[in-house]
Scaffold this motif. Structure first.
Motif: not given
Ligand SMILES: *Cc1c(COP(=O)(O)O)cnc(C)c1O
Length: 378
Positions: A26-37, A341-343, A354-361
């Motif tokens: 749960q980082p605090r980075i300004k302008g971050l697109i948070k698609l990790n949880t 800035r895309i998490l 081998e995979y990435l999990r990407i939350s839908v924003g």
């Protein structure tokens, strides 16, 4: 003995050896697109925000309703069951923990990892789940001093057919508790209720269906919790209902199982603002149904675009996508996207690396994701 050895000896060996659960950042980075949880990109309904605001006054000094009675009444009406068939928890995570504590016998004090002491663990002390799925389940088993039995999913994360189970050497029908994540996380794959029902019928212990993502799926298995003696369904207000911050989840199931779980929860396990917010949520379900529709649309749009870019995208019935990226390995993509800035989430384990999990924003966030992927591929 050194100071550390002394203080260590005060901690139970089980706890000393425990590998804790690792939550998404749960980082605090300004302008971050948070698609990790897998958080919902939209805010709770205005009515929910209003209800929570109205509850913030001098009454904060009072204890909340210990059993979340009003919320349970609303949930019982929603699901067509009795109030005594509902248990509300401090997030779905607490429900999962209570299930382990209620149905699974801890193995007597042991030294070293359980797996070495018990090649075939005693069934009353056995928690099992299909894997890959929610990585909290094995941690809950370990915290309780129980054994964990991972049963591999089939090709492309399919559940085994019930008729195949007896040929699956990993499957233990006697396990005290079996978790099934449906739809599955982290693959996003949905399962037919009939298939789940047949697996539950072949289980001698309790089966907990973790339906955290059911609102984004074509079907759910709630009716099994109202008809089968050994089935509990667990739901969450976190992701679908935009309330991660307030920690509310619940279980629906047969009265004797739910009442047993009640005995083990903290007296005031669900905070007052969480109860207020969850009740207001149930009074405004239309807002959330629109929200699910939007997320599903954005999910399918994103899946299409990433597929066109050469990614392997697994069909999803959740609010996230599991993808095998084109070009560099997934771990490299994770870092490159983070630099932009895309998490997203990358699980560095043998079955998922081998995979990435990407939350839908939001649509805008997903457009930025697709544009960034396009640019990085060049
Ligand atoms: C997020 C998640 C949970 C936990 O939900 P909370 O209600 O926030 O505790 C449980 N199961 C699965 C599969 C999840 O992804």
């Amino acid at each position: 003995m050194t100071r550390n050895a002394v203080t260590d000896s005060w901690v139970r060996s089980l706890v000393r050896n425990l590998q804790p659960y690792v939550p998404g950042e749960q980082p605090r980075i300004k302008g971050l697109i948070k698609l990790n949880t897998n958080e919902n990109p939209y805010p709770p309904s205005p009515r929910v925000l209003e209800a929570v605001r109205a509850a913030v006054d001098g009454r904060l000094r009072l204890y909340p309703d210990p059993t979340a009675e009003r919320l349970r009444e609303k949930l019982a009406r929603l699901h067509g069951c009795e109030v005594d068939q509902i248990l509300v928890g401090n997030g779905a995570d607490e429900i999962l923990r209570l299930a382990v504590h209620t149905f699974v016998e801890p193995v007597a004090a042991q030294r070293g990892p359980l797996s070495r002491r018990y090649l075939v663990p005693p069934a009353p002390a056995l928690v099992q789940s299909f894997v890959p799925s929610y990585s909290l389940y094995p941690v809950l088993a370990a915290q309780h001093g129980a054994a964990f039995n991972p049963v591999p999913l089939q090709l492309e994360f399919a559940l085994p057919e019930a008729s195949q189970l007896r040929f699956l050497k990993e499957w233990q029908p006697q396990a005290a508790l079996t978790f099934i994540t449906t739809p599955n996380a982290p693959s996003g794959r949905g399962y037919a209720t009939a298939q789940i029902e047949a697996i539950c019928a072949r289980s001698k212990g309790v089966v907990l269906l973790d339906e955290t993502y059911a609102d984004f799926a074509q079907e759910n298995a709630l009716r099994l919790a109202l008809s089968q003696p050994n089935v509990i369904v667990c739901r969450s207000f976190s992701k679908a209902y935009c309330l991660c911050f307030l920690r509310v989840g619940y279980a629906v199931g047969p009265k004797p199982l739910i009442q047993a779980m009640h005995k083990l929860r903290d007296s005031y396990n669900v905070n007052g603002l969480g109860q207020v917010a969850a009740e207001a949520t149930l009074d405004d379900l239309r807002y959330y149904r629109d929200n699910f529709r939007k997320i599903i649309e954005t999910r399918d749009w994103t899946a299409q675009r990433l597929t066109e870019l050469g990614f392997r995208v697994f069909p999803s019935q959740t609010n996230f996508l599991l993808v095998r990226p084109a070009g560099p390995p997934a771990g490299e993509w994770f870092h490159k996207l983070r630099d932009n800035r895309i998490l997203v989430r990358w699980f560095d384990t043998h079955d998922l690396s081998e995979y990435l999990r990407i939350s839908v924003g939001t649509p805008e966030e997903m457009e930025t994701l697709v544009k960034t992927v396009k640019r990085l591929l060049r």
